[in-house]
Design a protein around this motif. Sequence first.
Motif, PDB file in Angstrom:
ATOM      1  N   LEU A  52      37.161  33.406  38.042  1.00  0.00           N
ATOM      2  CA  LEU A  52      36.100  33.398  37.038  1.00  0.00           C
ATOM      3  C   LEU A  52      34.893  34.201  37.513  1.00  0.00           C
ATOM      4  O   LEU A  52      34.347  35.021  36.760  1.00  0.00           O
ATOM      5  N   ILE A  53      34.488  34.008  38.757  1.00  0.00           N
ATOM      6  CA  ILE A  53      33.353  34.762  39.296  1.00  0.00           C
ATOM      7  C   ILE A  53      33.701  36.239  39.394  1.00  0.00           C
ATOM      8  O   ILE A  53      32.892  37.103  39.056  1.00  0.00           O
ATOM      9  N   PHE A  54      34.921  36.541  39.835  1.00  0.00           N
ATOM     10  CA  PHE A  54      35.357  37.933  39.906  1.00  0.00           C
ATOM     11  C   PHE A  54      35.312  38.592  38.524  1.00  0.00           C
ATOM     12  O   PHE A  54      34.797  39.699  38.365  1.00  0.00           O
ATOM     13  N   TRP A  56      29.767  33.350  46.922  1.00  0.00           N
ATOM     14  CA  TRP A  56      29.726  34.521  47.792  1.00  0.00           C
ATOM     15  C   TRP A  56      31.080  35.220  47.850  1.00  0.00           C
ATOM     16  O   TRP A  56      31.157  36.447  47.788  1.00  0.00           O
ATOM     17  N   LEU A  57      32.145  34.447  47.944  1.00  0.00           N
ATOM     18  CA  LEU A  57      33.473  35.044  48.050  1.00  0.00           C
ATOM     19  C   LEU A  57      33.868  35.741  46.751  1.00  0.00           C
ATOM     20  O   LEU A  57      34.417  36.845  46.770  1.00  0.00           O
ATOM     21  N   GLY A  58      33.572  35.122  45.606  1.00  0.00           N
ATOM     22  CA  GLY A  58      33.855  35.772  44.321  1.00  0.00           C
ATOM     23  C   GLY A  58      33.089  37.073  44.164  1.00  0.00           C
ATOM     24  O   GLY A  58      33.621  38.079  43.688  1.00  0.00           O
ATOM     25  N   SER A  59      31.824  37.080  44.592  1.00  0.00           N
ATOM     26  CA  SER A  59      31.019  38.306  44.534  1.00  0.00           C
ATOM     27  C   SER A  59      31.550  39.361  45.492  1.00  0.00           C
ATOM     28  O   SER A  59      31.584  40.549  45.158  1.00  0.00           O
ATOM     29  N   SER A  60      31.973  38.945  46.668  1.00  0.00           N
ATOM     30  CA  SER A  60      32.506  39.896  47.646  1.00  0.00           C
ATOM     31  C   SER A  60      33.797  40.536  47.162  1.00  0.00           C
ATOM     32  O   SER A  60      34.018  41.737  47.346  1.00  0.00           O
ATOM     33  N   ILE A  61      34.653  39.745  46.530  1.00  0.00           N
ATOM     34  CA  ILE A  61      35.899  40.295  45.990  1.00  0.00           C
ATOM     35  C   ILE A  61      35.583  41.288  44.882  1.00  0.00           C
ATOM     36  O   ILE A  61      36.203  42.342  44.773  1.00  0.00           O
ATOM     37  N   SER A  62      34.583  40.992  44.048  1.00  0.00           N
ATOM     38  CA  SER A  62      34.177  41.917  42.989  1.00  0.00           C
ATOM     39  C   SER A  62      33.634  43.213  43.571  1.00  0.00           C
ATOM     40  O   SER A  62      33.900  44.298  43.051  1.00  0.00           O
ATOM     41  N   LEU A  63      32.869  43.093  44.631  1.00  0.00           N
ATOM     42  CA  LEU A  63      32.301  44.291  45.261  1.00  0.00           C
ATOM     43  C   LEU A  63      33.385  45.186  45.847  1.00  0.00           C
ATOM     44  O   LEU A  63      33.235  46.406  45.890  1.00  0.00           O
ATOM     45  N   ILE A 106      44.519  25.422  42.980  1.00  0.00           N
ATOM     46  CA  ILE A 106      44.555  26.110  41.689  1.00  0.00           C
ATOM     47  C   ILE A 106      43.153  26.168  41.088  1.00  0.00           C
ATOM     48  O   ILE A 106      42.727  27.201  40.570  1.00  0.00           O
ATOM     49  N   MET A 107      42.411  25.059  41.152  1.00  0.00           N
ATOM     50  CA  MET A 107      41.047  25.032  40.643  1.00  0.00           C
ATOM     51  C   MET A 107      40.150  25.989  41.438  1.00  0.00           C
ATOM     52  O   MET A 107      39.351  26.725  40.869  1.00  0.00           O
ATOM     53  N   HIS A 108      40.307  26.009  42.743  1.00  0.00           N
ATOM     54  CA  HIS A 108      39.527  26.892  43.607  1.00  0.00           C
ATOM     55  C   HIS A 108      39.814  28.359  43.268  1.00  0.00           C
ATOM     56  O   HIS A 108      38.895  29.161  43.125  1.00  0.00           O
ATOM     57  N   PHE A 109      41.089  28.690  43.122  1.00  0.00           N
ATOM     58  CA  PHE A 109      41.458  30.051  42.753  1.00  0.00           C
ATOM     59  C   PHE A 109      40.884  30.406  41.383  1.00  0.00           C
ATOM     60  O   PHE A 109      40.413  31.528  41.163  1.00  0.00           O
TER      61      PHE A 109
END
Length: 141
Positions: free
Chosen positions: A119-121, A35-42, A111-114
Amino acid sequence: MVVEAATDNLTELMVNNGYSLSVVCLGIYFFLVGWLGSSISLLTTLKDVRRVIVVAFLFMISFPLGYLLCDWGSEQFIVKYDAVFSAMQFLLSADRSHLISGDDLRMRFFIMHFGLLLLIFMTQAPVYMAFSSSVNQKTPN
């Protein structure tokens, strides 16, 4: 037979053999990352200041929250290779003879989380940018 061995290895890394709280915690973590990766992309297409503030706040708290969720959802004591270690140490250490802990483990997790968020972004941002003209036409100025 190979599937059974893979399943045994996976449940060995989860608390209580992969039941209840461990599955919920890991599920919440993967939902949070997606969800957070998608939100940052949006945010690349929408220029709403409130959304930027909310997503930035959630981005900052996702690091310690994600660490807690993965820590609660993974096994704390694995006895193997004549050593006792946690699943997080097993997954994030370079090898079994040099297990990391404490701040080093947290830093590698961050680092892995970022990296997962990035990657999702990177996979979703081009799609949002391709459709940004239609999104911007539908939103009032």
